[in-house]
Each structure stands twice: as structure tokens, then as C-alpha cells.
Write an enzyme that holds these catalytic residues in place. Structure first.
Site, PDB file in Angstrom:
ATOM      1  N   LYS A  37       1.156  -0.769   0.183  1.00 20.80           N
ATOM      2  CA  LYS A  37      -0.158  -0.080   0.715  1.00 20.80           C
ATOM      3  C   LYS A  37       0.746   1.455   0.135  1.00 20.80           C
ATOM      4  O   LYS A  37       0.620   2.056  -1.327  1.00 20.80           O
ATOM      5  CB  LYS A  37      -1.091  -0.079   1.382  1.00 20.80           C
ATOM      6  CG  LYS A  37      -1.885   1.141   1.148  1.00 20.80           C
ATOM      7  CD  LYS A  37      -3.147   0.968   2.562  1.00 20.80           C
ATOM      8  CE  LYS A  37      -3.809   1.867   1.312  1.00 20.80           C
ATOM      9  NZ  LYS A  37      -4.607   2.579   3.110  1.00 20.80           N
ATOM     10  N   ASN A  72       0.301   8.957  -5.200  1.00 28.70           N
ATOM     11  CA  ASN A  72      -0.817   9.997  -4.759  1.00 28.70           C
ATOM     12  C   ASN A  72       0.187  11.515  -4.908  1.00 28.70           C
ATOM     13  O   ASN A  72      -0.447  12.069  -5.458  1.00 28.70           O
ATOM     14  CB  ASN A  72      -0.847   9.966  -3.038  1.00 28.70           C
ATOM     15  CG  ASN A  72      -2.147   9.702  -2.696  1.00 28.70           C
ATOM     16  OD1 ASN A  72      -3.299   9.890  -3.203  1.00 28.70           O
ATOM     17  ND2 ASN A  72      -2.068   8.872  -1.538  1.00 28.70           N
TER      18      ASN A  72
END
Lengths: 306, 304
Positions: free
Chosen positions: A184, A192
């Protein structure tokens, strides 16, 4: 058993409202947003979207009100971990504390104040709609495991995972939870900040072949750092990136960091790319691109009037 | 002597107003209203200097009389079109390019056999209106011959700039200076456009591990390796240029940052793109400049 959610934002609320469904679990929530706390105490905590849930629980902004708890679940933004855990640590003197936060370094920050720590990674997501009301956007799994050198006992970890699963938040207890955590983190660190720096949605980042190659180069650096620590990723972050780019999944999704940047809120970059750089330095793995992206987003934060 | 300044952005306006104090200056603008305003009220300079100059302005190249010197001060993205519109005019003139990046002279050469002078300028200004430019940094313009242009001709132009109150330095070979500025520009403009920071002290800060100065330094070092592979010895060290510029007090807003904030096309292709292509040509790895180039291109794509 008694559980306290530390930081009852979107992700914290998913755990709080679900766990509050169980007869045998007493749920507390610690959050600094007074209106949110008051609304929870008055009307309960409501989730809508991927499921309709209303949880009855006790919320407070005053850490001194917290009773002794068996478990803590920390769900603040990563930059608030230390402050939040320091304030609430007295409630966990006999208990253990899990993190479901983004990034690297949260377990270490929790372990500065608490003796038994649970490493955790969660994939469900949502957003705060208003006081006491959270939009539940995405269902997903959670993984818990011990944090070395201050691990919670295996039976404690299983007890918390079992309660979460029974409450409707599917959770696995494993011996080494670093695989999903790093998958993750690598995913978030590679996508991001690219959204935050360019203003593009996830799908558009992936549509641009040159930009997609940059994403892969960031992934490769993260994988090298994970591998140097003997971490086996539970799946390839590239699959997650391609999956999320599908129109029916998250093509139009603005990364949370892009939302932070647009609202001029501090981002979690120190715990994503910054975390990969720190762990890379610690294991002699070069991470020039993650370092560059870290510096650019820090620069972006510093461009805002303070 | 008659000089034409083509393009009246901040740099073009600064050249035009100063030169108009010593020679006849024509200004070729893109918009007719801009030319009308200049003809009516002149061109005001504030900041480091304070005066108003009389200039003759036009927006149609066919209105231009014969002249001795043309200074092309348009944005790089407009250069091709402008050079084409000048094709066949003032055959005896010298044409000076002051565009950012590399390759402006070759673009102009395709449209005429004028004597060419290469220039890079480090002065900066802010345009407050069509007829008012603030002179901010009075750093020099460097110029040198391109192709077989005689050095004396370049010296004369350098002298003219100095006589007009601007700073200028004449060099026998401009390529080392152009490369210094290319590396400086690719780094500073790219980082500024992505972070929103003006060119300020952050760009030289190397204290904390996440400070921007580390990245700027690595970008400069990568650029130097590209220059070395192209066989160019730099005129100035881009890192020192960076440190010096951040110490000047008032922070400069690089044009690429202004372009991104105004959601205009940027010069990324001719600055960062040029450097990345030079790296490929020289067989040098340039992962950081490649990343910067891709990110700025993507930022442009988000609003264009």
C-alpha cells in the site's frame, strides 16, 4: 472488550461504527473535532454509501475521560500519531494499540508511548461528509500483525481481527504484516504525489505512457527497499495501480494528496516517499526519484502562506 | 540607427524602452491594441530605473521600415510563427535571439539569411500593463556571434545595450553561457512550476534531508553531466547562479510558474525537453530531469 478509536475521521469512523454493532464490544472514539464528537454522542455515528450503518458509541475530545481499554485503533493522519497517542496512552496501559494509518513510521511513533503494538494496513476508504456522518466509498480488507520490537501477543491480534471481521470489516491476523503495508505504501507513494504535483486524476496519470513509466520507476525503488528488508509483498503494487485506473474503479479519483494540496492541508508525504527514503538510507538502497518527489511536495507545502 | 524589438513581454519591453533612449525603436506587438497604447502613451519603466520612453509600435510586420537590428524577444513557443512573418524583410539587418532553451537561432535561420547574434538574458521584469514594465533584476544579457557573424558586429550591439543603460557582456562563443542558462532554467523553472515557490531561499537550502536545495543541486549536477557529454564547458556554474539569485532579496517569479498559474502553455518543451533530448543524444542518464520534464508536461495537460 473495550476498544478506543484514536482519530475518528473517515477510516476511524468505519471501524468505530462497525465495531459498535457488536454486543460484546464497548466502543470509544477520541477526536479533536468537537462538533463531530457532539454529533456522535447525540445521534450516533452514521455511515452511508457502500453500506448503511449507524453505530452508538461514546466520543470525547478529552483524553482524560477515556477509561482503560483493551485495544486502541489509531486512525489519525500520520503527522498526528505522536501527539494523539501520547495524549491517550494512559488508556492503553494494560492494552495494545493497532494502527490502520497510511505510510511508514506510525508503529514506531506508537511504540514510543505504548508497550504492545499491532502493525496494520487497511484498504477501505471514505470521507467525512459532516459531523457524525461518513461516506463509505470503498470496501476492503485489513491486515494486522505484530510490530517488532514491541509486539502484541498473537492471541490479542487474533482477538481484535476476529471482532473486526464479525463487525463487518474483514480482517486477517498474520505473522508478518509488512507485505500488505509496503504494497500500500509503494502504491500510494508512486501515485498520490504524482496526482498532487500535476493535478491529474489517477486514470489520467496512467494514460500518459511517460508519466506511467515514472510511476513504475518509483514503484521499483520502493520494491528494492522492501526487498532489502526481507519483506515479501503480498501482491504487486503495479496490479493495484492498473486496477485502480479502470473507468469503473478509480479512473476519475483525485488522490487524497491532491485533495490535500487543493485545500492547502499538510500532506502525508513524509510518511510515504519520505518513509521509503528513510528506510532506503537505513538499508543502503538508493531512492533518488522518491527523494526528488518528497522534496517537490515539501516545496509545494512550503509555498503556502503559513 | 533603427532597432526593432519583436515581442513586448517583460524582456522585450525592457529592451525597447532602454534602447529608445539612444536610438529609434520600433516595437512589433502581437495585438493591435497593444501597439496603439504604446504609440499613444509610450513605455514606462519603473523599479531599478524610472523613465518613460517614446517608441513607435506596430502589429503588422509589413508596416516595418528597413532597419539595422531586430531583437526577437518573443516566447519560444511563438518564435517559429514570428520568424516566418519576418521572412524576406530588412535583408541587411542583424537579428538577435534572446529565447530561453536551445535552438532559437536555427529556427530563425530557416526564414532568412540575416546575420545572427545569440543572446541569453538574465535581467528580469514584471509587466504591469501594456505600457508599464517594472525592471526587477538588472543582471546582464550575454551575447555572442552565431555562425559567421563578425565579432565586431556583436561588440557594437553589446555597446549599444550598455549605452542604453542595460548590462551586457559580449562573448566570442555563447554556447557555454547558453548551456549554463539552460541548466539553470530547466532546474529553477521546472521546480518552481511544480512547487509554486518563487525562486527564493528554498532553492538553496540544504539543511534538512527533505530540503529543496538537495534536489536543485542534483538537477544541476545531472545537467552538468549532459553538458559534458555534449562537449560544452560551462560559462558559469548553474548552482552558483542559483545561490546568487536567491540572495538578491525580492524573490523572482520564474516565467514557467507564471504560465502554470495563468494556465498558459509553458516553455517546458524548449527548456526541459531540450535538456532531456540532449541527454539522450549524448547517451547520458538524466532520470531527475526526465521526471521534472514529464511532471511539468503533465501539469500542463491538466489544464490545457
Amino acid at each position: 472488550m473495550r476498544v478506543c478509536i484514536v482519530g475518528c475521521g473517515a477510516v476511524g469512523s468505519l471501524f468505530a461504527a462497525h465495531l459498535a454493532q457488536l454486543e460484546d464490544v464497548e466502543v470509544w472514539a477520541y477526536d479533536l473535532a468537537r462538533e463531530h464528537v457532539d454529533a456522535i454522542n447525540r445521534d450516533g455515528l452514521r455511515l452511508s454509501g457502500a453500506g448503511e450503518v449507524v453505530g452508538r458509541l461514546q466520543a470525547t475530545s478529552d483524553a482524560a475521560e477515556l477509561p482503560p481499554c483493551d485495544f486502541g485503533i489509531v486512525a489519525t493522519k500520520a503527522m498526528h500519531t505522536s501527539t494523539a497517542v501520547e495524549a491517550t496512552a494512559h488508556a492503553f496501559a494494560e492494552g495494545c494499540v493497532a494502527t490502520v494509518q497510511n505510510g511508514l513510521g506510525n508503529e514506531e511513533a506508537i511504540a514510543n508511548h505504548v508497550d504492545r503494538v499491532i502493525r496494520g494496513t487497511t484498504f477501505p476508504a471514505g470521507k467525512l461528509l459532516g459531523p457524525g456522518h461518513v461516506q463509505w466509498d470503498v470496501r476492503g480488507d485489513t491486515t494486522f500483525g505484530p510490530f517488532d520490537p514491541k509486539p502484541a501477543a498473537a492471541e490479542e491480534i487474533e482477538r481484535l481481527a476476529e471482532a473486526c471481521t464479525r463487525a463487518g470489516m474483514p480482517t486477517k491476523a498474520v505473522a508478518d504484516a509488512r507485505g500488505p503495508q509496503w504494497r500500500k505504501v509503494i502504491f500510494n507513494a508512486a501515485t498520490n504525489p504524482i496526482g498532487a504535483l500535476t493535478g491529474l486524476t489517477h486514470g489520467r496519470v496512467c494514460d500518459d505512457p511517460a508519466l506511467r513509466r515514472l510511476v513504475s520507476s518509483l514503484v521499483d525503488e520502493g520494491k528494492a527497499v522492501a526487498s532489502a528488508q526481507g519483506i515479501e509483498l503480498d501482491a504487486d503494487p503495479e496490479e493495484l495501480i492498473d486496477h485502480a485506473a479502470k473507468p469503473e474503479v478509480a479512473y476519475d479519483h483525485k488522490a487524497s494528496m491532491l485533495q490535500d494540496v487543493e485545500a492547502r492541508r499538510p500532506t502525508e508525504i513524509d510518511y510515504l516517499n519520505g518513509g521509503i527514503v528513510r528506510f532506503g538510507d537505513g538499508h543502503g538502497v538508493p531512492t533518488p526519484l522518491n527523494r526528488a518527489i518528497w522534496a517537490l511536495v515539501k516545496g509545494l507545502e512550503r509555498s503556502w502562506p503559513s | 540607427m533603427r532597432v526593432c524589438v519583436v515581442g513586448a513581454g517583460a524582456i522585450g519591453s525592457l529592451f525597447a524602452a532602454h534602447l529608445a533612449t539612444v536610438v529609434d525603436v520600433l516595437v512589433l506587438t502581437r495585438r493591435a491594441a497593444h501597439a496603439r497604447a504604446l504609440n499613444e502613451v509610450g513605455l514606462r519603466v519603473s523599479g531599478r530605473h524610472d523613465f518613460t520612453a517614446r517608441v513607435t509600435a506596430a502589429s503588422d510586420p509589413s508596416e516595418l521600415p528597413d532597419l539595422e537590428l531586430a531583437i526577437l524577444a518573443t516566447k519560444t513557443v511563438d518564435l517559429e510563427e514570428v520568424a516566418q512573418s519576418l521572412g524576406g524583410r530588412f535583408p541587411g539587418a542583424t537579428v538577435m535571439t534572446v529565447q530561453n532553451g536551445l535552438g532559437a537561432e536555427a529556427v530563425v535561420r530557416r526564414h532568412g539569411d540575416w546575420q545572427l547574434v545569440s543572446a541569453v538574458t538574465f535581467m528580469s521584469g514584471t509587466k504591469h500593463s501594456d505600457t508599464h514594465v517594472e525592471y526587477i533584476l538588472d543582471t546582464p544579457t550575454w551575447l555572442g556571434p552565431y555562425g559567421d557573424t563578425p565579432f565586431e558586429r556583436v561588440q557594437k550591439i553589446g555597446q549599444l545595450l550598455v549605452d542604453s543603460g542595460l548590462k551586457a557582456e559580449v562573448l566570442p562563443d555563447l554556447l557555454p553561457a547558453q548551456w549554463s542558462k539552460l541548466i539553470f532554467n530547466a532546474t529553477v523553472n521546472g521546480v518552481s512550476a511544480l512547487t509554486g515557490l518563487p525562486h527564493d531561499g528554498h532553492f538553496a537550502a540544504e539543511g534538512d534531508v527533505s530540503d529543496l536545495g538537495h534536489l536543485v543541486h542534483e538537477l544541476v549536477d545531472e545537467g552538468k553531466r549532459v553538458a559534458a557529454a555534449a562537449g560544452v564547458e560551462l560559462h558559469d556554474d548553474p548552482w552558483e547562479m542559483n545561490v546568487l539569485a536567491t540572495k538578491r532579496g525580492s524573490a523572482h517569479y520564474p516565467s514557467m510558474l507564471e504560465d502554470v498559474e495563468a494556465r498558459r502553455p509553458t516553455e517546458v518543451e524548449l527548456i526541459n525537453g531540450a535538456l532531456v533530448r540532449e541527454a539522450e543524444r549524448g547517451g547520458v542518464e538524466a532520470p531527475l530531469h526526465t521526471a521534472l520534464y514529464r511532471l511539468v508536461k503533465a501539469r500542463e495537460a491538466s489544464y490545457l
